[in-house]
Design a protein around this motif. Structure first.
Motif, PDB file in Angstrom:
ATOM      1  N   PRO A  84       0.888  -1.218  -0.102  1.00 44.57           N
ATOM      2  CA  PRO A  84       0.071  -0.049   0.084  1.00 44.57           C
ATOM      3  C   PRO A  84       0.688   1.453  -0.074  1.00 44.57           C
ATOM      4  CG  PRO A  84      -0.845  -1.715   1.604  1.00 44.57           C
ATOM      5  CD  PRO A  84       0.359  -1.886   1.116  1.00 44.57           C
ATOM      6  N   LEU A  85       1.941   1.159   0.693  1.00 44.61           N
ATOM      7  CA  LEU A  85       2.795   2.440   0.610  1.00 44.61           C
ATOM      8  C   LEU A  85       3.287   2.666  -0.533  1.00 44.61           C
ATOM      9  CD1 LEU A  85       3.976   4.801   2.455  1.00 44.61           C
ATOM     10  CD2 LEU A  85       5.693   3.243   3.222  1.00 44.61           C
ATOM     11  N   SER A  86       3.928   1.597  -1.234  1.00 42.29           N
ATOM     12  CA  SER A  86       4.417   1.765  -2.659  1.00 42.29           C
ATOM     13  C   SER A  86       3.498   2.454  -3.577  1.00 42.29           C
ATOM     14  CB  SER A  86       4.943   0.339  -3.025  1.00 42.29           C
ATOM     15  OG  SER A  86       6.047  -0.041  -2.226  1.00 42.29           O
ATOM     16  N   LYS A  87       2.279   2.052  -3.287  1.00 35.86           N
ATOM     17  CA  LYS A  87       0.987   2.174  -4.374  1.00 35.86           C
ATOM     18  C   LYS A  87       0.806   4.062  -4.037  1.00 35.86           C
ATOM     19  CE  LYS A  87      -1.580  -2.074  -4.186  1.00 35.86           C
ATOM     20  NZ  LYS A  87      -1.622  -2.407  -5.582  1.00 35.86           N
ATOM     21  N   LEU A  88       0.888   4.169  -2.894  1.00 38.88           N
ATOM     22  CA  LEU A  88       0.830   5.885  -2.384  1.00 38.88           C
ATOM     23  C   LEU A  88       1.888   6.469  -3.227  1.00 38.88           C
ATOM     24  CD1 LEU A  88      -0.216   5.897   1.332  1.00 38.88           C
ATOM     25  CD2 LEU A  88      -1.296   7.035  -0.626  1.00 38.88           C
ATOM     26  N   GLN A  89       2.974   5.981  -3.251  1.00 37.41           N
ATOM     27  CA  GLN A  89       4.268   6.760  -3.832  1.00 37.41           C
ATOM     28  C   GLN A  89       3.899   6.731  -5.236  1.00 37.41           C
ATOM     29  OE1 GLN A  89       7.973   4.715  -3.484  1.00 37.41           O
ATOM     30  NE2 GLN A  89       9.166   6.854  -3.285  1.00 37.41           N
ATOM     31  N   ALA A  90       3.540   5.517  -5.827  1.00 36.81           N
ATOM     32  CA  ALA A  90       3.522   5.504  -7.214  1.00 36.81           C
ATOM     33  C   ALA A  90       2.362   6.435  -7.756  1.00 36.81           C
ATOM     34  CB  ALA A  90       3.002   4.071  -7.661  1.00 36.81           C
ATOM     35  N   ARG A 133      -9.583  11.916  -2.963  1.00 30.52           N
ATOM     36  CA  ARG A 133      -9.334  11.495  -1.588  1.00 30.52           C
ATOM     37  C   ARG A 133      -9.415  10.443  -1.082  1.00 30.52           C
ATOM     38  NH1 ARG A 133      -8.296  15.362   2.588  1.00 30.52           N
ATOM     39  NH2 ARG A 133      -8.885  14.217   4.672  1.00 30.52           N
ATOM     40  N   GLU A 134     -10.636   9.630  -1.540  1.00 28.71           N
ATOM     41  CA  GLU A 134     -10.979   8.184  -1.167  1.00 28.71           C
ATOM     42  C   GLU A 134      -9.846   7.352  -1.615  1.00 28.71           C
ATOM     43  OE1 GLU A 134     -14.726   7.581  -3.004  1.00 28.71           O
ATOM     44  OE2 GLU A 134     -15.862   8.894  -1.993  1.00 28.71           O
ATOM     45  N   ARG A 135      -9.361   7.535  -2.723  1.00 25.55           N
ATOM     46  CA  ARG A 135      -8.134   6.744  -3.281  1.00 25.55           C
ATOM     47  C   ARG A 135      -7.076   6.694  -2.168  1.00 25.55           C
ATOM     48  NH1 ARG A 135     -11.321   5.739  -6.885  1.00 25.55           N
ATOM     49  NH2 ARG A 135     -10.700   5.088  -9.070  1.00 25.55           N
ATOM     50  N   VAL A 136      -6.797   7.914  -1.687  1.00 26.09           N
ATOM     51  CA  VAL A 136      -5.687   8.047  -0.782  1.00 26.09           C
ATOM     52  C   VAL A 136      -6.058   7.627   0.435  1.00 26.09           C
ATOM     53  CG1 VAL A 136      -4.142  10.033   0.144  1.00 26.09           C
ATOM     54  CG2 VAL A 136      -4.822  10.304  -2.130  1.00 26.09           C
ATOM     55  N   VAL A 137      -7.096   7.813   1.028  1.00 20.91           N
ATOM     56  CA  VAL A 137      -7.739   7.443   2.314  1.00 20.91           C
ATOM     57  C   VAL A 137      -7.391   5.734   2.409  1.00 20.91           C
ATOM     58  CG1 VAL A 137      -9.627   7.077   3.976  1.00 20.91           C
ATOM     59  CG2 VAL A 137      -8.974   9.399   3.003  1.00 20.91           C
ATOM     60  N   GLN A 138      -8.005   5.487   1.556  1.00 18.20           N
ATOM     61  CA  GLN A 138      -7.826   3.888   1.359  1.00 18.20           C
ATOM     62  C   GLN A 138      -6.631   3.178   1.368  1.00 18.20           C
ATOM     63  OE1 GLN A 138     -10.784   1.656   1.224  1.00 18.20           O
ATOM     64  NE2 GLN A 138      -9.145   0.463   1.883  1.00 18.20           N
ATOM     65  N   GLN A 139      -5.605   3.713   0.454  1.00 22.45           N
ATOM     66  CA  GLN A 139      -4.229   3.350   0.511  1.00 22.45           C
ATOM     67  C   GLN A 139      -3.528   3.420   1.995  1.00 22.45           C
ATOM     68  OE1 GLN A 139      -3.227   1.335  -1.695  1.00 22.45           O
ATOM     69  NE2 GLN A 139      -4.438   1.898  -3.356  1.00 22.45           N
ATOM     70  N   LEU A 140      -3.959   4.730   2.447  1.00 22.34           N
ATOM     71  CA  LEU A 140      -3.328   4.780   3.771  1.00 22.34           C
ATOM     72  C   LEU A 140      -3.941   3.864   4.853  1.00 22.34           C
ATOM     73  CD1 LEU A 140      -3.425   8.706   3.994  1.00 22.34           C
ATOM     74  CD2 LEU A 140      -1.498   7.357   4.210  1.00 22.34           C
ATOM     75  N   ALA A 141      -5.161   3.559   4.640  1.00 19.59           N
ATOM     76  CA  ALA A 141      -5.777   2.642   5.696  1.00 19.59           C
ATOM     77  C   ALA A 141      -5.159   1.208   5.577  1.00 19.59           C
ATOM     78  CB  ALA A 141      -7.326   2.754   5.375  1.00 19.59           C
ATOM     79  N   ASP A 142      -4.844   0.941   4.057  1.00 26.19           N
ATOM     80  CA  ASP A 142      -4.276  -0.401   3.931  1.00 26.19           C
ATOM     81  C   ASP A 142      -2.909  -0.525   4.322  1.00 26.19           C
ATOM     82  OD1 ASP A 142      -6.595  -1.115   2.679  1.00 26.19           O
ATOM     83  OD2 ASP A 142      -6.137  -0.838   0.573  1.00 26.19           O
ATOM     84  N   VAL A 145      -2.963  -0.823   8.201  1.00 30.74           N
ATOM     85  CA  VAL A 145      -3.518  -2.332   8.629  1.00 30.74           C
ATOM     86  C   VAL A 145      -2.194  -3.466   8.433  1.00 30.74           C
ATOM     87  CG1 VAL A 145      -4.825  -4.401   8.088  1.00 30.74           C
ATOM     88  CG2 VAL A 145      -5.810  -2.106   8.199  1.00 30.74           C
ATOM     89  N   SER A 146      -1.500  -2.884   7.300  1.00 36.98           N
ATOM     90  CA  SER A 146      -0.299  -3.943   6.981  1.00 36.98           C
ATOM     91  C   SER A 146       0.911  -3.601   8.016  1.00 36.98           C
ATOM     92  CB  SER A 146       0.247  -3.659   5.440  1.00 36.98           C
ATOM     93  OG  SER A 146       0.653  -2.378   5.262  1.00 36.98           O
TER      94      SER A 146
END
Length: 203
Positions: A84-90, A133-142, A145-146
């Motif tokens: 998820p963090l890599s997804k945020l960066q990408a 913002r929903e996309r960002v919040v979801q990745q942060l939440a994931d 959790v990870s």
């Protein structure tokens, strides 16, 4: 040389989008007229209005194009990495690259948000920002959790900061008149962001 007059509706839309975004990179979107758009496209206003019933319809079409491309690029970027963090960066770096390629887009979106009336285009911008913002919040939440992020991290605050980083880079780039600036600074800015949200090793 004038563009073909027998363009399909999709081709005409693409040409209009290109014209409007290029004009927005040069001037305040509020000052852009349909005459200037037609001139940039090398067509008459009459030809332009055969495809769009009003100036508002042009803005709607352009915002729709931007929304489709931005969200598609974010999803594609996120799908190419695992964590998820890599997804945020990408997503972050992909968005920055999109802005660098289309510097008129931030001016366009901000211009619509500044309208005193709730135009269809302004509603589309608000919808885009909400989906983003929903996309960002979801990745942060994931990522939380990870175990990649601090357990006490406020996801909403982190999402606000994430979006604010992009906005800040855009404003700084506009101030100095160098859109390459945001691309150069983006990796370091995201790294600094990570220092504030990531879990410490062993925790």
């Amino acid at each position: 040389m004038p563009i073909r007059t027998n363009l399909s509706s999709e081709e005409r839309r693409e040409k209009t989008v290109e014209a409007v975004i290029s004009l927005c990179a040069e001037d305040d979107p509020a000052n852009i007229t349909t005459s200037e758009i037609a001139k940039r496209m090398k067509v008459t206003q009459g030809a332009l209005f055969r495809h769009f019933i009003s100036k508002d319809a042009i803005w709607e079409s352009v915002i729709g194009w931007v929304a489709e491309r931005v969200m598609q690029r974010l999803d594609n970027a996120a799908s190419e990495v695992e964590s998820p963090l890599s997804k945020l960066q990408a997503m972050f770096l992909t968005h920055i690259e999109f802005i660098k390629k289309h510097p008129g887009v931030p001016r366009l979106l901000l211009g619509q948000l500044q309208h005193s009336r709730l135009t269809p285009a302004r509603r589309m911008v608000q919808s885009l920002l909400g989906r983003y913002r929903e996309r960002v919040v979801q990745q942060l939440a994931d990522a939380k959790v990870s175990g990649e992020l601090r357990r006490d991290l406020d996801i909403e605050v982190a999402a606000t900061q994430y979006i604010g980083m992009i906005q800040g880079l855009v404003v700084q780039s506009l101030l100095i008149g160098d859109m390459d600036y945001l691309a150069r600074q983006a990796p370091s800015v995201f790294e600094l962001f990570c220092h504030g949200i990531c879990a410490e090793a062993g925790t």
